[in-house]
Motif scaffolding. Structure first.
Motif, PDB file in Angstrom:
ATOM      1  N   SER A  58      36.077  65.497  14.400  1.00  0.00           N
ATOM      2  CA  SER A  58      36.276  63.710  14.646  1.00  0.00           C
ATOM      3  C   SER A  58      36.500  62.873  13.410  1.00  0.00           C
ATOM      4  O   SER A  58      34.798  62.274  13.303  1.00  0.00           O
ATOM      5  CB  SER A  58      35.743  63.120  15.863  1.00  0.00           C
ATOM      6  N   ASP A  59      36.971  63.236  12.746  1.00  0.00           N
ATOM      7  CA  ASP A  59      37.229  62.542  11.035  1.00  0.00           C
ATOM      8  C   ASP A  59      36.878  60.627  11.309  1.00  0.00           C
ATOM      9  O   ASP A  59      37.502  60.196  11.041  1.00  0.00           O
ATOM     10  CB  ASP A  59      38.342  62.658  10.281  1.00  0.00           C
ATOM     11  N   THR A  60      37.761  60.231  13.091  1.00  0.00           N
ATOM     12  CA  THR A  60      37.953  58.626  12.889  1.00  0.00           C
ATOM     13  C   THR A  60      37.483  58.378  14.467  1.00  0.00           C
ATOM     14  O   THR A  60      38.220  59.386  15.026  1.00  0.00           O
ATOM     15  CB  THR A  60      38.924  58.310  12.452  1.00  0.00           C
ATOM     16  N   ALA A  61      36.847  58.214  14.254  1.00  0.00           N
ATOM     17  CA  ALA A  61      36.747  57.390  16.610  1.00  0.00           C
ATOM     18  C   ALA A  61      36.685  56.302  16.200  1.00  0.00           C
ATOM     19  O   ALA A  61      36.102  55.176  15.512  1.00  0.00           O
ATOM     20  CB  ALA A  61      35.371  58.010  16.362  1.00  0.00           C
ATOM     21  N   MET A  62      37.733  55.891  17.647  1.00  0.00           N
ATOM     22  CA  MET A  62      37.526  54.356  17.605  1.00  0.00           C
ATOM     23  C   MET A  62      37.356  53.688  19.031  1.00  0.00           C
ATOM     24  O   MET A  62      38.293  55.401  20.044  1.00  0.00           O
ATOM     25  CB  MET A  62      38.596  53.116  17.627  1.00  0.00           C
ATOM     26  N   ILE A  63      36.466  53.261  19.551  1.00  0.00           N
ATOM     27  CA  ILE A  63      37.305  52.653  20.965  1.00  0.00           C
ATOM     28  C   ILE A  63      37.294  51.813  21.023  1.00  0.00           C
ATOM     29  O   ILE A  63      37.109  50.693  20.462  1.00  0.00           O
ATOM     30  CB  ILE A  63      34.933  52.091  21.829  1.00  0.00           C
ATOM     31  N   VAL A  64      38.885  51.748  21.536  1.00  0.00           N
ATOM     32  CA  VAL A  64      39.589  50.768  22.082  1.00  0.00           C
ATOM     33  C   VAL A  64      39.065  50.166  23.221  1.00  0.00           C
ATOM     34  O   VAL A  64      39.808  50.707  24.624  1.00  0.00           O
ATOM     35  CB  VAL A  64      41.137  50.799  22.017  1.00  0.00           C
ATOM     36  N   HIS A  65      38.800  48.256  23.829  1.00  0.00           N
ATOM     37  CA  HIS A  65      38.933  47.451  24.650  1.00  0.00           C
ATOM     38  C   HIS A  65      39.833  46.577  24.858  1.00  0.00           C
ATOM     39  O   HIS A  65      39.920  45.975  24.110  1.00  0.00           O
ATOM     40  CB  HIS A  65      37.569  46.823  24.861  1.00  0.00           C
ATOM     41  N   VAL A  66      40.775  46.953  25.773  1.00  0.00           N
ATOM     42  CA  VAL A  66      41.909  46.678  26.540  1.00  0.00           C
ATOM     43  C   VAL A  66      41.350  45.031  27.654  1.00  0.00           C
ATOM     44  O   VAL A  66      40.819  45.784  28.308  1.00  0.00           O
ATOM     45  CB  VAL A  66      42.957  47.205  26.816  1.00  0.00           C
ATOM     46  N   TYR A  67      41.498  43.675  26.655  1.00  0.00           N
ATOM     47  CA  TYR A  67      41.099  42.715  27.984  1.00  0.00           C
ATOM     48  C   TYR A  67      41.539  43.105  29.196  1.00  0.00           C
ATOM     49  O   TYR A  67      42.851  42.685  28.587  1.00  0.00           O
ATOM     50  CB  TYR A  67      40.910  41.536  26.671  1.00  0.00           C
ATOM     51  N   GLU A  68      41.007  42.032  30.360  1.00  0.00           N
ATOM     52  CA  GLU A  68      41.822  41.141  31.120  1.00  0.00           C
ATOM     53  C   GLU A  68      43.257  40.364  30.716  1.00  0.00           C
ATOM     54  O   GLU A  68      43.106  39.695  30.116  1.00  0.00           O
ATOM     55  CB  GLU A  68      40.709  40.420  32.539  1.00  0.00           C
ATOM     56  N   GLY A  69      44.193  41.096  31.506  1.00  0.00           N
ATOM     57  CA  GLY A  69      45.729  40.464  31.039  1.00  0.00           C
ATOM     58  C   GLY A  69      46.108  41.253  29.818  1.00  0.00           C
ATOM     59  O   GLY A  69      47.620  40.327  29.796  1.00  0.00           O
ATOM     60  N   HIS A  70      45.397  41.873  29.781  1.00  0.00           N
ATOM     61  CA  HIS A  70      46.173  42.668  28.362  1.00  0.00           C
ATOM     62  C   HIS A  70      46.951  41.410  27.047  1.00  0.00           C
ATOM     63  O   HIS A  70      48.089  42.559  27.114  1.00  0.00           O
ATOM     64  CB  HIS A  70      46.935  43.696  29.073  1.00  0.00           C
ATOM     65  N   LYS A  71      46.588  40.857  26.833  1.00  0.00           N
ATOM     66  CA  LYS A  71      46.744  40.126  25.588  1.00  0.00           C
ATOM     67  C   LYS A  71      45.824  40.168  23.793  1.00  0.00           C
ATOM     68  O   LYS A  71      46.154  39.814  23.492  1.00  0.00           O
ATOM     69  CB  LYS A  71      46.638  38.645  25.460  1.00  0.00           C
ATOM     70  N   LYS A  72      45.108  40.632  24.502  1.00  0.00           N
ATOM     71  CA  LYS A  72      44.653  40.606  23.302  1.00  0.00           C
ATOM     72  C   LYS A  72      42.810  41.682  23.530  1.00  0.00           C
ATOM     73  O   LYS A  72      43.566  42.799  24.576  1.00  0.00           O
ATOM     74  CB  LYS A  72      43.273  39.695  22.829  1.00  0.00           C
ATOM     75  N   ALA A  73      42.620  42.549  22.325  1.00  0.00           N
ATOM     76  CA  ALA A  73      41.798  43.794  22.662  1.00  0.00           C
ATOM     77  C   ALA A  73      40.446  44.038  21.302  1.00  0.00           C
ATOM     78  O   ALA A  73      41.100  43.058  20.258  1.00  0.00           O
ATOM     79  CB  ALA A  73      43.201  44.905  22.110  1.00  0.00           C
ATOM     80  N   SER A  74      39.582  44.463  21.497  1.00  0.00           N
ATOM     81  CA  SER A  74      38.290  44.661  20.334  1.00  0.00           C
ATOM     82  C   SER A  74      39.268  45.962  20.360  1.00  0.00           C
ATOM     83  O   SER A  74      38.742  46.819  20.667  1.00  0.00           O
ATOM     84  CB  SER A  74      37.530  44.436  20.630  1.00  0.00           C
TER      85      SER A  74
END
Length: 380
Positions: free
Chosen positions: A118-134
Motif C-alpha cells: 500500500s504505497d499510499t493510504a488515506m482516511i477520507v472522512h465526509v462530514y454530515e451534509g456532504h459539503k466538506k471532508a477531511s
C-alpha cells in the motif's frame, strides 16, 4: 491551501454535531444507498455512467459493470469491528497499491514477484451534509501494532508488533489493511477503494493531464521525474512520478511525498471540475471505462449503480472544502527512515472524526512534516 498547519477554520462551513458518535454493539448505520460519497476521480467518473444507461446503450453499462473488482471485507472481518451510530458522515479507506506484478511491474520497479504494497493510504472522512471532508494520510513507514486478521480468502494472519503500516496490505490484502486502520483509530471504515499504478496513469492521460505549479525543481531518477520550477500539465507518467517521489524534494522521507500527494489531489479535483466530461460522450465513456478498470472496492460498491451513486458527492466537495493532514507522527529515534505515532495528538484526530468535527490545529502542531509543503500547487 489547507494542510497540517491549517487552523480549525480550515474547513469551510459549520462543524458537525457536538455530541460524539457513541459506539454500541448491535447498532449499525442505516442504509447508505442515498448518501454515498467519495473524493476519488476514479469513483467520480463513474457517476456519468447513469447518463449512458439512459441513452439506450445498455450493453455499455454491463461492460463497465464487468470491469469493477470488489472484495468482501465485511465477510472477512466479521463483527469484531467498531460500530457507528447513524449521523450522516462516512469514512473511507483509500489505498494506492504498489503491486509488482502484471502491468504495474514496469511502473513500480522491482521484480515480477506478484507482491503488493500500500504505497499510499488515506482516511477520507465526509462530514454530515456532504459539503466538506477531511483527509488523513497515513505514512506507509509508520511502525504500528498490526492486529491478527483474516483475509478475503479465509487465511488468518498473526498479529505483529513494531512493523511498518504497509505490511498489513502486503500480508493480508485489503481486509488486513482495513483491520489495521480500524484498530489504530477505533473508527469503522464504511468503504474501501484501491487504485493501482496502471489505472492511475491511464486515468490522468484520459483527463488530458493535470495542471500544477512547482516552486522548486524536482528531479528523482527513482520515480523518473524531472520538473523545472514553473507551471506544467502533467501526463499520467509524470503524475505517477510526482506522487511517488521521495528524493526529489523535501527531506527524502515518506512525509514529504505525502505533502506532494495532498497538493496533487487538490489539483486533480480542480481539473475534474473543469474538464466537462459530461459534454462529450466519447470522453465520458473513455474515462468511465478506465476508472472502473482501475479500482477495487468493497463489495458494497462492487457495481456501476452503487459506485455511481457513491461518487456523486464530488459535485459538492471542491478542493477548497478538503482539509488534508498527515497522521501525527515523529521520526523514530532508532531509525530515521521510520516514524512512530504521536498517540496523544493522533487521538485528537480520531476523536474529531468520530464526533464529525473539525480536526483541531493542535493535533498536527509540532509533528514531523517532511519539508515539501508549498512545493506543488494547482496551476493558476
Amino acid at each position: 491551501m489547507p494542510d497540517e498547519s491549517t487552523p480549525a477554520s480550515g474547513i469551510p462551513g459549520e462543524s458537525g454535531p457536538n455530541a460524539p458518535r457513541r459506539r454500541a454493539r448491535g447498532r449499525r448505520r442505516k442504509t447508505r444507498s442515498t448518501r454515498r460519497k467519495a473524493l476519488l476521480i476514479t469513483a467520480w467518473t463513474a457517476a456519468g455512467i447513469v447518463v449512458l444507461g439512459g441513452t439506450g446503450v445498455g450493453y455499455l453499462y454491463f461492460k463497465l459493470n464487468g470491469n469493477i473488482k470488489s472484495v468482501d471485507i465485511n465477510q472477512a472481518l466479521g463483527t469484531d469491528r467498531p460500530l457507528d451510530v447513524d449521523n450522516g458522515s462516512e469514512d473511507i479507506l483509500v489505498l494506492g497499491s504498489d503491486t509488482r506484478s502484471g502491468g504495474n511491474k514496469k511502473l513500480g520497479g522491482g521484480t515480477d514477484d506478484g507482491s503488493a504494497r500500500s504505497d499510499t493510504a488515506m482516511i477520507v472522512h465526509v462530514y454530515e451534509g456532504h459539503k466538506k471532508a477531511s483527509v488523513v494520510s497515513i505514512p506507509r513507514d509508520t511502525l504500528v501494532e498490526r492486529p491478527a486478521c483474516t483475509d478475503t480468502k479465509g487465511v488468518t494472519h498473526d498479529a505483529a508488533s513494531g512493523v511498518m503500516f504497509n505490511s498489513a496490505y502486503s500480508t493480508g490484502g485489503a481486509a488486513c489493511a482495513v483491520k489495521t486502520v480500524e484498530s489504530m483509530t477505533d473508527i469503522r471504515m464504511d468503504h474501501y477503494i484501491e487504485v493501482d499504478f496502471t489505472g492511475f496513469q491511464k486515468l490522468i492521460d484520459e483527463l488530458g493531464g493535470v495542471p500544477i505549479t512547482t516552486t522548486k525543481d524536482i528531479k528523482d531518477s527513482d520515480s523518473h521525474l524531472n520538473l523545472k520550477a514553473g507551471t506544467h500539465t502533467l501526463s499520467g507518467k509524470q503524475a505517477l512520478g510526482l506522487v511517488r517521489t521521495r528524493h526529489g524534494v523535501g527531506d527524502g522521507s515518506d512525509l514529504g511525498r505525502i505533502q506532494l500527494q495532498q497538493a496533487f489531489i487538490k489539483a486533480l479535483v480542480n481539473q475534474v471540475k473543469d474538464v466537462g466530461v459530461l459534454t462529450s460522450p466519447k470522453k465520458l465513456w473513455n474515462l468511465a471505462d478506465t476508472a472502473t478498470q482501475a479500482v477495487t472496492t468493497d463489495s458494497d460498491l462492487g457495481s456501476v449503480k452503487e459506485l455511481a451513486s457513491f461518487a456523486g458527492g464530488l459535485k459538492s466537495i471542491g478542493s477548497s472544502k478538503m482539509h488534508m493532514v498527515t497522521m501525527p507522527v515523529q521520526y523514530d529515534p532508532a531509525d530515521p527512515n521510520r516514524v512512530i505515532v504521536q498517540k496523544a495528538k493522533a487521538q485528537l484526530v480520531w476523536d474529531a472524526l468520530k464526533n464529525d468535527e473539525t480536526i483541531p490545529a493542535a493535533a498536527t502542531k509540532g509533528t514531523a512534516t517532511g519539508d515539501a509543503k508549498g512545493v506543488v500547487s494547482s496551476a493558476p
